[in-house]
Design an enzyme around this catalytic site. Structure first.
Site, mmCIF file in Angstrom:
data_model
loop_
_atom_site.group_PDB
_atom_site.id
_atom_site.type_symbol
_atom_site.label_atom_id
_atom_site.label_comp_id
_atom_site.label_asym_id
_atom_site.label_seq_id
_atom_site.Cartn_x
_atom_site.Cartn_y
_atom_site.Cartn_z
ATOM 1 N N THR A 149 -17.918 -41.734 12.622
ATOM 2 C CA THR A 149 -18.099 -41.986 11.191
ATOM 3 C C THR A 149 -18.261 -43.470 10.866
ATOM 4 O O THR A 149 -18.560 -43.821 9.731
ATOM 5 C CB THR A 149 -16.881 -41.471 10.392
ATOM 6 O OG1 THR A 149 -15.697 -42.103 10.898
ATOM 7 C CG2 THR A 149 -16.739 -39.963 10.506
ATOM 8 N N GLU A 184 -6.010 -37.827 16.402
ATOM 9 C CA GLU A 184 -5.061 -36.781 16.006
ATOM 10 C C GLU A 184 -5.280 -35.516 16.829
ATOM 11 O O GLU A 184 -4.414 -34.666 16.915
ATOM 12 C CB GLU A 184 -5.233 -36.435 14.523
ATOM 13 C CG GLU A 184 -4.395 -37.268 13.595
ATOM 14 C CD GLU A 184 -4.772 -38.731 13.611
ATOM 15 O OE1 GLU A 184 -5.985 -39.039 13.692
ATOM 16 O OE2 GLU A 184 -3.862 -39.565 13.580
ATOM 17 N N ASN A 201 -4.309 -44.974 16.530
ATOM 18 C CA ASN A 201 -3.012 -44.462 16.990
ATOM 19 C C ASN A 201 -3.174 -43.619 18.248
ATOM 20 O O ASN A 201 -4.287 -43.349 18.695
ATOM 21 C CB ASN A 201 -2.383 -43.620 15.891
ATOM 22 C CG ASN A 201 -3.263 -42.443 15.523
ATOM 23 O OD1 ASN A 201 -4.259 -42.618 14.834
ATOM 24 N ND2 ASN A 201 -2.925 -41.252 15.991
ATOM 25 N N ASP A 253 1.213 -43.408 13.215
ATOM 26 C CA ASP A 253 -0.222 -43.419 12.890
ATOM 27 C C ASP A 253 -0.620 -44.738 12.209
ATOM 28 O O ASP A 253 -1.453 -44.751 11.315
ATOM 29 C CB ASP A 253 -0.601 -42.214 12.016
ATOM 30 C CG ASP A 253 -2.105 -42.054 11.857
ATOM 31 O OD1 ASP A 253 -2.860 -42.709 12.599
ATOM 32 O OD2 ASP A 253 -2.535 -41.296 10.967
ATOM 33 N N ASN A 305 -6.265 -48.851 4.170
ATOM 34 C CA ASN A 305 -7.016 -48.025 5.109
ATOM 35 C C ASN A 305 -8.436 -48.557 5.239
ATOM 36 O O ASN A 305 -8.635 -49.764 5.235
ATOM 37 C CB ASN A 305 -6.934 -46.546 4.684
ATOM 38 C CG ASN A 305 -7.081 -45.619 5.875
ATOM 39 O OD1 ASN A 305 -7.940 -45.825 6.730
ATOM 40 N ND2 ASN A 305 -6.253 -44.595 5.949
HETATM 41 CA CA CA Z 1 -4.914 -41.599 12.847
#
Ligand code: CA
Length: 757
Positions: free
Chosen positions: A209, A227, A304, A349, A437
């Protein structure tokens, strides 16, 4: 001054792809009226510079053109500062700002990219990696590129099938589609010059992305999926030919196999040899990169790891390099030059994938070449970008996982009492959504202020009971997360002893803080002094930022407004009603002597399946737009509100018993609920509204990929027909309840008595 609405016309040049097949994702373009004549073609802007279309090179990127008439990278200039020296639009006249033109993308999923404009042409990306080349003065499309995307990868796209931008270099436009295929397009025509598949064949979940990064002679791209079960890496390709050059893995992988490059041997020393290598390791580079041509260093922020709890992931402890780190890499060789780990052994995270800004700062009388970084973990890092030396790390939001960063050791001083959830639930600040973010921050080098879209919110985190079992290609975080604003709703559903533990946490007492908030702040990166801040509409409302020499900060909102603030004081100078949620960062440019400010608008990204009412209420719900503003422009055309949704159809007869329904609920929550929020105007279909025909086709859709082109992956490797039967029983149960509730609200008796079989 009249504004125009532009939509792609049938005669327009479209390249590649299989066309507009994804009907739920795309609007029926044919039904829209083209407001101004539009047949495509060159705006002859390249004549302006005497260069070929899309001609950005090193000389030009480092000239005064960058951040003035043209916006040459996603961040505007070589440093990605999101700052423009243009000041035709300024404090004195910004009240006159209005719409110059808008372009409808024909999609209803999130738009996160910041456009690039050079020689009068705008290049930008949209859903799943579409690319739009528009006349920057009128919004008329020159060409549109629609990649043919393998939608099966949508299973590994945690946070919407978005794209955060293109790179433009020496006549080529680079974009990475959701399925990891990197394209180089001819900037004049949109035709594919070369393409390369960047996903390795290891069966792990990945989605791309981010915007590609130009670094010397190569173009570099990463991916997401930490994740799930991805092992992170970046890949570099020759700019002209697409030939593969090198790959840098960000985590070691199973040490029983040979390391792909020497850095991994070093990294492996910081992991327990018995780490959960089966779950991938993460460290994915899904967004930020930057490049310093003078130092010839590529900067990469890593994500993460998985599983989240370090006690499970790497039981013997360790920093787990190179997760949550800034890496400086020589783009000629792909070798690591230095690294700085922001969150050693991360278990919250706290990715370091947030946008990177390169600038110069005078520190103790000495000019330093610095890298500014405000990752999820709440500390604002100032690094010497030649060496990786830590120069400052003030807090920019409330954090409790660490008290501070020790400037001598460069390490955070953790607060295990507050944040180590290996021995019971904890309320940890910031949340996994991050104090900051991907939403672009902006740096004003004159004011020496950084403008950060900030979120102050926490997570309840605990380790769910049971042995952590690896589930291939699926979410393997092995941590239960609840955003603090939702804690009061979730708390009663937890086991009573755990409720007691949570109520006893000191953080539980601060209700004000639990409610969460987002705000735009102006901050001095060296001292952490907050010069001003402006609250957003709610904790979920944050959007990228642009700052200009006109003394202005531009930022959209999730509530469908476009706002302009005084960069020195934060005073709100102008609000324009847009009627579409905005997440992306605005940018600015000047063509034929007119300064424009442009932004992409549509709700999506993380939490995309829960649309904002401000977007969902309009016709086509959340239809994407590119909006360009100028002085003396007009109002933004408002959309007709959507009609009331039709009544929930009467559910088919229930065939399952209570145990089957409960099993279906568990399967639905593991497999389907990330996308299907089953709200009235959710972007993925509300499955409480399935018709008999859809129930009939249920297994063809879920197990055989009938709607794969629409973005609905197949699940036959995970679910059996017995499983889908249970899911159907659960959905019939949900539909029956919603149907009955709706009837009760309308005071209408059910069409027939509920049937049980
Ligand atoms: Ca993440």
């Amino acid at each position: 001054m009249t504004q125009t609405t532009v939509m792609p016309a049938p005669g327009l040049a479209r390249t590649s792809g299989r066309g507009l097949s994804a009907s739920w994702m795309l609007l029926a373009l044919a039904s829209l009226v083209v407001a101004s004549g539009c047949t495509g073609g060159s705006p002859s802007e390249s004549a302006r510079s005497g260069r070929a279309p899309g001609w950005i090179d090193r000389e030009r990127l480092y000239s005064s053109e960058a951040g003035e008439d043209w916006w040459l990278t996603v961040g505007g200039d070589a440093g990605g500062t999101h700052y423009s020296r243009l000041k035709d639009i300024n404090r004195e006249n910004v009240a006159r700002l209005g719409l110059a033109w808008q372009f409808e993308t024909g999609t209803i999923r999130g738009l996160e990219a910041t456009p690039i404009v050079v020689d009068g042409v705008m290049y930008t990306s949209g859903v799943a990696g579409r690319v739009y080349a528009l006349d920057a003065a009128t919004g008329k499309p020159i060409w549109i590129f629609e990649p043919e995307v393998d939608m099966q990868v949508n299973r590994g796209a945690c946070c919407d099938m978005v794209n955060r931008g293109v790179a433009v270099w020496e006549g080529l436009v680079y974009v990475a589609a959701l399925d990891g295929v990197l394209y180089a397009l001819d900037a004049a025509t949109g035709k594919v010059v070369w393409k390369a598949s960047t996903f390795i064949d290891d069966g792990r979940a990945r989605a791309s992305t981010g915007a590609p990064q130009i670094a010397g002679d190569v173009v570099v791209i990463g991916h997401g999926g930490a994740e799930y079960d991805a092992r992170g890496y970046i890949s570099a390709y020759d700019l002209k030919t697409g030939e593969f050059r090198w790959r840098f893995f960000t985590v070691p992988g199973d040490p029983s196999r040979p390391y792909e490059h020497p850095e991994l041997e070093e990294a492996a020393k910081t992991w327990d040899p018995k780490s959960r290598w089966d779950m991938g390791g993460g460290g994915t580079v899904w967004d930020a990169m930057a490049y310093d041509a003078e130092l010839n260093l590529l900067y990469v922020g890593t994500g993460n790891s998985t599983p989240y709890p370090r006690a499970i992931r790497s039981p013997g402890g360790g920093d787990n390099l190179y997760v949550c780190s800034i890496l400086a890499i020589d783009p000629r060789t792909g070798r690591l030059v230095w690294h700085y780990q922001e969150t050693p052994g991360d278990q919250w995270d706290f990715t370091a994938t947030q946008p990177i800004i390169l600038t110069d700062l005078e520190i103790e009388g000495r000019k330093r070449r610095v890298l500014l970084h405000a990752p999820k973990n709440g500390f604002l890092y100032v690094l010497d970008r030649a060496t990786g030396e830590l120069l400052a790390a003030p807090k920019f939001a409330y954090t409790n996982w660490a008290t501070h960063v020790d400037l001598k050791t460069g390490r955070p001083v953790e607060n295990p009492e507050a944040a180590d959830y290996s021995r019971g639930p904890k309320i940890v600040y910031p949340a996994t959504a991050g104090a900051h973010n991907w939403h672009k921050m902006a740096w004003d080098p004159e004011l020496r202020l950084l403008f950060i879209p900030t979120q102050e919110m926490g997570n309840l985190i605990f380790i769910p009971p049971g042995e952590p079992e690896y589930r291939p290609g699926r979410i393997n975080a092995n941590a239960a997360l609840v955003f603090t604003p939702q804690l009061e709703f979730v708390l009663p559903t937890l086991p009573p002893p755990m409720q007691e533990q949570i109520r006893a946490l000191p953080e539980y007492r601060n209700k004000e803080r639990l409610r969460g908030r987002s705000f735009l702040q102006a901050i001095d990166p060296l001292t952490g002094e907050r010069r001003w801040s402006v609250d957003s509409a709610g904790w979920w409302d944050r959007a990228g930022v642009l700052v200009t020499a006109g003394g202005l900060v531009f930022q959209g909102s999730a509530t469908g407004t476009f706002n302009v603030y005084d960069s020195s004081t934060g005073e709100l100078l102008k609000t324009i009603e847009v009627g579409t949620s905005i997440l992306a960062a605005p940018m600015t440019y000047r063509v034929d002597g007119v300064q424009y400010v442009a932004v992409m608008a549509a709700w999506g990204g993380g939490g995309w399946s829960f649309p904002q009412p401000e977007s969902a209420q309009y016709r086509f719900g959340n239809a994407g737009r590119i909006l360009a503003f100028r002085l003396d422009g007009g109002p933004v055309p408002q959309r007709e509100p959507l009609p009331e949704p039709p009544p929930i159809p009467e559910p088919p007869p229930q065939f399952g018993d209570a145990a089957t329904i409960a099993r279906g609920e568990a399967l639905f929550s593991q497999t389907c609920s990330l996308c299907h929020s089953n709200q009235t105007r959710s972007l993925a279909p509300d499955l409480r509204r399935m018709t008999p025909a859809v129930y009939e086709a249920f297994d063809s859709i879920v197990l055989e990929g009938l709607l794969l082109p629409n973005g609905m992956p197949r699940w036959d490797d995970v679910l059996t027909p017995e499983d889908t039967r249970a899911i159907r029983a659960y959905l019939i149960d949900q539909q029956a309840k919603a149907y009955a509730a709706e009837r009760a609200a309308l005071d209408v008796p059910p069409a027939s008595a509920p049937r049980q079989h």
